[in-house]
Motif scaffolding. Structure first.
Motif, PDB file in Angstrom:
ATOM      1  N   ASP A 108      -8.994  -8.334 -14.590  1.00  0.00           N
ATOM      2  CA  ASP A 108      -8.790  -9.633 -14.040  1.00  0.00           C
ATOM      3  C   ASP A 108      -9.776  -9.784 -12.829  1.00  0.00           C
ATOM      4  O   ASP A 108      -9.413  -9.354 -11.644  1.00  0.00           O
ATOM      5  N   PRO A 109     -10.953 -10.438 -13.217  1.00  0.00           N
ATOM      6  CA  PRO A 109     -11.954 -10.873 -12.185  1.00  0.00           C
ATOM      7  C   PRO A 109     -11.356 -11.611 -11.100  1.00  0.00           C
ATOM      8  O   PRO A 109     -12.068 -11.738  -9.976  1.00  0.00           O
ATOM      9  N   SER A 110     -10.371 -12.163 -11.397  1.00  0.00           N
ATOM     10  CA  SER A 110      -9.698 -13.032 -10.158  1.00  0.00           C
ATOM     11  C   SER A 110      -8.698 -12.744  -9.417  1.00  0.00           C
ATOM     12  O   SER A 110      -8.324 -13.127  -8.495  1.00  0.00           O
ATOM     13  N   TYR A 111      -8.409 -11.314  -9.618  1.00  0.00           N
ATOM     14  CA  TYR A 111      -7.532 -10.572  -8.849  1.00  0.00           C
ATOM     15  C   TYR A 111      -7.786 -10.613  -7.299  1.00  0.00           C
ATOM     16  O   TYR A 111      -8.859 -10.221  -7.111  1.00  0.00           O
ATOM     17  N   LYS A 112      -7.031 -10.912  -6.325  1.00  0.00           N
ATOM     18  CA  LYS A 112      -7.222 -10.563  -4.913  1.00  0.00           C
ATOM     19  C   LYS A 112      -6.125  -9.679  -4.325  1.00  0.00           C
ATOM     20  O   LYS A 112      -4.981  -9.729  -4.692  1.00  0.00           O
ATOM     21  N   LEU A 113      -6.749  -9.113  -3.509  1.00  0.00           N
ATOM     22  CA  LEU A 113      -5.996  -8.435  -2.635  1.00  0.00           C
ATOM     23  C   LEU A 113      -4.960  -9.018  -1.817  1.00  0.00           C
ATOM     24  O   LEU A 113      -5.227  -9.923  -1.362  1.00  0.00           O
ATOM     25  N   PRO A 114      -3.629  -8.290  -1.575  1.00  0.00           N
ATOM     26  CA  PRO A 114      -2.897  -8.976  -0.667  1.00  0.00           C
ATOM     27  C   PRO A 114      -3.115  -9.029   0.713  1.00  0.00           C
ATOM     28  O   PRO A 114      -4.027  -8.367   1.147  1.00  0.00           O
ATOM     29  N   ALA A 115      -2.698  -9.915   1.553  1.00  0.00           N
ATOM     30  CA  ALA A 115      -3.023 -10.078   2.943  1.00  0.00           C
ATOM     31  C   ALA A 115      -2.455  -9.037   3.821  1.00  0.00           C
ATOM     32  O   ALA A 115      -1.333  -8.226   3.189  1.00  0.00           O
ATOM     33  N   ARG A 116      -3.017  -8.794   4.647  1.00  0.00           N
ATOM     34  CA  ARG A 116      -2.286  -7.931   5.976  1.00  0.00           C
ATOM     35  C   ARG A 116      -0.824  -8.022   6.115  1.00  0.00           C
ATOM     36  O   ARG A 116       0.014  -7.017   5.983  1.00  0.00           O
ATOM     37  N   ARG A 117      -0.633  -9.204   6.320  1.00  0.00           N
ATOM     38  CA  ARG A 117       0.733  -9.567   6.711  1.00  0.00           C
ATOM     39  C   ARG A 117       1.663  -9.270   5.533  1.00  0.00           C
ATOM     40  O   ARG A 117       2.836  -8.596   5.881  1.00  0.00           O
ATOM     41  N   THR A 118       1.299  -9.415   4.296  1.00  0.00           N
ATOM     42  CA  THR A 118       2.130  -8.932   3.094  1.00  0.00           C
ATOM     43  C   THR A 118       2.394  -7.681   2.918  1.00  0.00           C
ATOM     44  O   THR A 118       3.528  -7.000   2.850  1.00  0.00           O
ATOM     45  N   CYS A 162      -1.434   7.257   5.487  1.00  0.00           N
ATOM     46  CA  CYS A 162      -1.918   6.984   6.960  1.00  0.00           C
ATOM     47  C   CYS A 162      -3.158   6.046   6.737  1.00  0.00           C
ATOM     48  O   CYS A 162      -4.277   6.569   7.549  1.00  0.00           O
ATOM     49  N   ARG A 163      -3.327   5.400   5.882  1.00  0.00           N
ATOM     50  CA  ARG A 163      -4.459   4.490   5.806  1.00  0.00           C
ATOM     51  C   ARG A 163      -4.182   3.259   6.842  1.00  0.00           C
ATOM     52  O   ARG A 163      -3.386   2.671   7.072  1.00  0.00           O
ATOM     53  N   PRO A 164      -5.459   2.603   7.244  1.00  0.00           N
ATOM     54  CA  PRO A 164      -5.287   1.497   7.968  1.00  0.00           C
ATOM     55  C   PRO A 164      -5.104   0.247   7.349  1.00  0.00           C
ATOM     56  O   PRO A 164      -5.422  -0.010   5.947  1.00  0.00           O
ATOM     57  N   ILE A 165      -4.295  -0.716   7.786  1.00  0.00           N
ATOM     58  CA  ILE A 165      -3.776  -1.789   7.108  1.00  0.00           C
ATOM     59  C   ILE A 165      -5.133  -2.786   6.691  1.00  0.00           C
ATOM     60  O   ILE A 165      -5.228  -3.145   5.565  1.00  0.00           O
ATOM     61  N   MET A 196       2.155  -5.436   5.621  1.00  0.00           N
ATOM     62  CA  MET A 196       3.147  -4.911   6.549  1.00  0.00           C
ATOM     63  C   MET A 196       4.561  -5.190   6.328  1.00  0.00           C
ATOM     64  O   MET A 196       5.448  -4.330   6.610  1.00  0.00           O
ATOM     65  N   ARG A 197       4.735  -6.291   5.561  1.00  0.00           N
ATOM     66  CA  ARG A 197       6.218  -6.730   5.287  1.00  0.00           C
ATOM     67  C   ARG A 197       6.715  -5.627   4.162  1.00  0.00           C
ATOM     68  O   ARG A 197       7.803  -5.225   4.383  1.00  0.00           O
ATOM     69  N   ARG A 198       5.830  -5.457   3.425  1.00  0.00           N
ATOM     70  CA  ARG A 198       6.178  -4.391   2.153  1.00  0.00           C
ATOM     71  C   ARG A 198       6.637  -3.174   2.885  1.00  0.00           C
ATOM     72  O   ARG A 198       7.576  -2.277   2.395  1.00  0.00           O
ATOM     73  N   ILE A 199       5.646  -2.576   3.664  1.00  0.00           N
ATOM     74  CA  ILE A 199       5.984  -1.147   4.424  1.00  0.00           C
ATOM     75  C   ILE A 199       7.146  -1.196   5.097  1.00  0.00           C
ATOM     76  O   ILE A 199       8.020  -0.250   5.114  1.00  0.00           O
ATOM     77  N   HIS A 200       7.478  -2.371   5.874  1.00  0.00           N
ATOM     78  CA  HIS A 200       9.048  -2.516   6.540  1.00  0.00           C
ATOM     79  C   HIS A 200      10.039  -2.267   5.703  1.00  0.00           C
ATOM     80  O   HIS A 200      10.962  -1.723   5.737  1.00  0.00           O
ATOM     81  N   THR A 239       1.084  -4.553  -5.214  1.00  0.00           N
ATOM     82  CA  THR A 239       1.288  -4.684  -3.702  1.00  0.00           C
ATOM     83  C   THR A 239       1.981  -3.728  -3.266  1.00  0.00           C
ATOM     84  O   THR A 239       1.778  -3.013  -2.275  1.00  0.00           O
ATOM     85  N   ASN A 240       3.324  -3.360  -3.990  1.00  0.00           N
ATOM     86  CA  ASN A 240       4.125  -2.286  -3.404  1.00  0.00           C
ATOM     87  C   ASN A 240       3.642  -0.808  -3.499  1.00  0.00           C
ATOM     88  O   ASN A 240       3.829  -0.316  -2.603  1.00  0.00           O
ATOM     89  N   LEU A 241       2.552  -0.557  -4.590  1.00  0.00           N
ATOM     90  CA  LEU A 241       2.097   0.559  -4.596  1.00  0.00           C
ATOM     91  C   LEU A 241       0.825   0.710  -3.339  1.00  0.00           C
ATOM     92  O   LEU A 241       0.835   1.753  -3.039  1.00  0.00           O
ATOM     93  N   LEU A 242       0.068  -0.504  -3.134  1.00  0.00           N
ATOM     94  CA  LEU A 242      -0.934  -0.321  -2.036  1.00  0.00           C
ATOM     95  C   LEU A 242       0.089  -0.134  -0.727  1.00  0.00           C
ATOM     96  O   LEU A 242      -0.621   0.391  -0.038  1.00  0.00           O
ATOM     97  N   ALA A 243       1.122  -0.837  -0.589  1.00  0.00           N
ATOM     98  CA  ALA A 243       1.901  -0.529   0.856  1.00  0.00           C
ATOM     99  C   ALA A 243       2.195   0.869   0.771  1.00  0.00           C
ATOM    100  O   ALA A 243       2.363   1.601   1.929  1.00  0.00           O
ATOM    101  N   GLN A 244       2.752   1.465  -0.083  1.00  0.00           N
ATOM    102  CA  GLN A 244       3.369   3.057  -0.352  1.00  0.00           C
ATOM    103  C   GLN A 244       1.826   3.817  -0.106  1.00  0.00           C
ATOM    104  O   GLN A 244       2.246   4.855   0.719  1.00  0.00           O
ATOM    105  N   TRP A 245       0.849   3.648  -0.553  1.00  0.00           N
ATOM    106  CA  TRP A 245      -0.197   4.478  -0.465  1.00  0.00           C
ATOM    107  C   TRP A 245      -0.826   4.421   0.987  1.00  0.00           C
ATOM    108  O   TRP A 245      -1.036   5.432   1.700  1.00  0.00           O
TER     109      TRP A 245
END
Length: 461
Positions: A132-142, A111-114, A144-148, A100-106
């Motif tokens: 892990d076939p059950s892995y789910k991407l974090p939500a937009r709000r998550t 400059c990728r869209p949320i 945005m919070r990590r980016i902040h 999740t942190n790496l996704l936010a940093q990327w």
């Protein structure tokens, strides 16, 4: 064959010891009875079982029995990878947090869209990567919070650097986006306690008002006040646009115009007086002919390949892009044969440069090369470039000296360049540049420039 003479068998007759020509058995080698392959035997059947698994899985399954049979499609001699070991296991909490942190940093740094976290394809990639076939991407709000959170962390680290610094310098520039919005970018430069040169952006702000001198000065002060460094600023560097120069006079800091920009402006002005307009205009039209048509560009690339040349694109010069005129001339001259051959097979109304104009372009290229070298030297970010400004200007003065062999158009170019550069030189805060130069150049120096066979002329404080 009676039992006394029959060679001993291994793994239920799948292997027998190798028989030597004299009739004796070689107990260090065995032969597979299924494929006659010869294997080394060291009193262990492990290698023999590997051979059966890899080459004869069905026969090995019969030997192993139903409890230990190995399926043909899954038999292999290689070790299980970590990915295969973890396949099907859910991602751990620690790994999920890291992803999740790496996704936010990327997303922030690239400059990728949320909304990219809602992309099913990205989710499939991460599921395959983690096993892990059950892995789910974090939500937009998550995200945005990590980016902040990451922004706050980075800002705190930069704040600490600024608190430790006793003196800093600022550089700033106005620029316009593709949507015609105006922005001001401000960068700070400092030397930390370990004598390492550090630079980072303080901010990029959208400016709604016109870039009058008072507005520009106020914007710089706003940035300085936000970071609490107003009393630590020694100099501020900008381009030599009139509004920036006027803003520098208003601000309570020493103003140092960008000397690389000064050199570029001198080049632009000298090209007008040197009589190169006709040849450069033809180059621009030829470049545009290929830049604006993918089909024409493909034909040029094919011709370059047939001549054994690198397939390179032509470059269109832009007044605000430093050294672009030099690069345009280089590529047109380098691809002269490919250009003329390609254009001879096309319908066009272009006027190609004549032999005399190509000769003028070659001489102009030679004059522009020192300017390119100086602008790149002054644009370095790993050293304090202001300490090389005065020696660099001396080098240009030396390079632009008129010689008896110069044709009239080169004489005009050199004279115009020297005159324009000298006029601008008086407005670049020479006193501060002398202070910056003295520690590094206490004596007359020479810096070798081997590719051009020249030197940076000495400067003595």
């Amino acid at each position: 064959m009676d039992a006394a003479r029959k060679p001993p068998c291994l793994l239920k007759g799948k292997f027998i010891f190798k028989k030597l020509p004299n009739g004796n058995l070689d107990k260090t080698k065995v032969v597979c009875t299924l494929c006659n392959a010869e294997l080394v035997y060291c009193r262990s059947s492990s290698s023999l079982k590997y051979h059966l698994n890899a080459k004869h899985p069905l026969a090995n399954a019969e030997h192993a029995g139903p409890s230990t049979a190995v399926a043909p499609e899954k038999s292999s001699v290689r070790q299980t990878t970590m990915f295969e070991y973890n396949r099907g296991k859910p991602v751990s909490t620690a790994l999920s947090e890291k992803l999740t942190n790496l996704l936010a940093q990327w997303i922030a740094t690239s400059c990728r869209p949320i909304s990219v976290v809602e992309d099913d394809g990205l989710e499939l990639v991460l599921q395959a990567a983690t096993g892990d076939p059950s892995y789910k991407l974090p939500a937009r709000r998550t995200i945005m919070r990590r980016i902040h959170d990451q922004h706050a962390s980075e800002k705190a680290a930069k704040d600490e650097k600024l608190v430790e610094a006793t003196c800093v310098a600022l550089t700033g520039d106005h620029w316009t986006s593709v949507k015609n919005d105006n922005y001001l970018g401000v960068t700070v430069h400092l030397i930390d306690a370990s004598w390492e040169l550090i630079s980072f952006a303080l901010g990029v702000m959208k400016t709604e008002e016109r870039h009058f001198a008072e507005a520009c000065a106020r914007q710089f002060l706003d940035v300085a006040n936000q970071w609490g460094i107003t009393d630590k600023i020694s100099t501020i560097g900008t381009d030599s646009a009139p509004n920036m120069v006027a803003a520098g006079r208003i601000l309570p800091f020493e103003h140092v115009p960008c000397v690389a920009h000064v050199v570029q402006r001198a080049v632009v002005m000298s090209l007008r007086d040197g009589g190169f307009d006709g040849a450069l205009a033809k180059c621009r039209k030829v470049v545009g002919h290929f830049k604006h048509s993918p089909a024409n560009s493909d034909e040029l690339n094919a011709q370059q390949a047939s001549l054994g040349q690198d397939q390179e694109q032509l470059v269109q010069d832009v007044p605000t892009r430093w050294n672009s005129t030099l690069e345009m001339i280089k590529r047109v001259r380098r691809n002269r044969d490919a250009l003329h051959t390609t254009l001879s097979q096309q319908k066009h109304n272009l006027a190609l440069p004549t032999n005399a104009e190509y000769e003028k372009l070659a001489k102009l290229e030679k004059q522009l090369e020192p300017c390119r070298y100086i602008t790149e030297l002054l644009g370095g970010d790993k050293y304090v470039s202001c300490s090389v400004v005065l020696p660099a200007l001396c080098h240009l003065q030396h390079a632009m000296k008129i010689s008896d062999d110069d044709p009239a158009y080169i004489v005009r170019f050199k004279a115009a360049f020297t005159t324009d550069l000298n006029q601008r030189r008086e407005k670049i805060n020479l006193e501060w540049l002398k202070v910056a130069t003295a520690p590094a150049f206490q004596f007359a120096i020479c810096v070798s420039v081997e590719p051009r066979g020249g030197v940076v002329a000495g400067y003595s404080s």
